[in-house]
Design a protein around this motif. Sequence first.
Motif: not given
Length: 278
Positions: A148-161, A233-241, A208-213
Amino acid sequence: MSVFIASLNSGSNGNCYYVGNQHEAVLIDAGISCRETEKRMARIGLSMSKVKAIFISHEHSDHISGVPVLAKKYQLPVYITPRTTFTGRQFLNAQMVYPFVAYQPIRIGELTITAFPKFHDAAEPHSFVVSCNEINIGVITDIGSACEHVIRNFAQCHAAFLEANYDEQMLTNGRYPYHLKRRISGGRGHLSNTQALELFIKHKPAYMSHVLLSHLSKDNNDPQLVKEMFNEHADGTEIIVASRYQESAVYEIGELVSTVTVPHHQFVPEYIQYSLFQ
């Protein structure tokens, strides 16, 4: 005010993530050497003079091995929990050590860093959200499950590692001994591609604009495979590894636009990617 993010290294051989604005920055973990940190930051136009603190997620060597030298050379405060300090046995000057508590924000200039607990096989593991000017950057790796902590915080991020450590089939059929496979895939190990993608699909905010996997396994994952999974499933989010061998580009996350910042000696693409920030 924009926020600038970069992965300096991501994987079991070392983890270090940069988050900052025009004036100050923090490092989340320091699992590569001081010299390598300096070299990688210089190559992408980042300055150690802006780094004001190091935040430590947990005591595993791939997250803390570079801390003593880096902190001493640049006189940086190290934010780390007491149990992580004790278990990691890092020899730090006591004056450099600052404890933190989950959900008690810490202010570093215009940056606000908030830790939150997670499931991982460490003494007192935490992930972080770094905020500036209402822009939230998550550093969410080394998690056994999307609690629940991960979900709650991820859902508020504009970008995430975001950790995508292993492909389930590759791990099952791979060379690792059974006990290690169980550790990785257990509830306190690492997040699989499928688990990470489920979190992304169900809880990614529209802005969310970017996710760095991040933290991909060398033996049990394929960067192209996981990138394709997320791109569907990006739907506009840029995916970076994020690479385990080299630094990423610097990504600028801002209120109006989100661009990739490239050092002057590299080719700069003739486009600007507009984000969904409002």
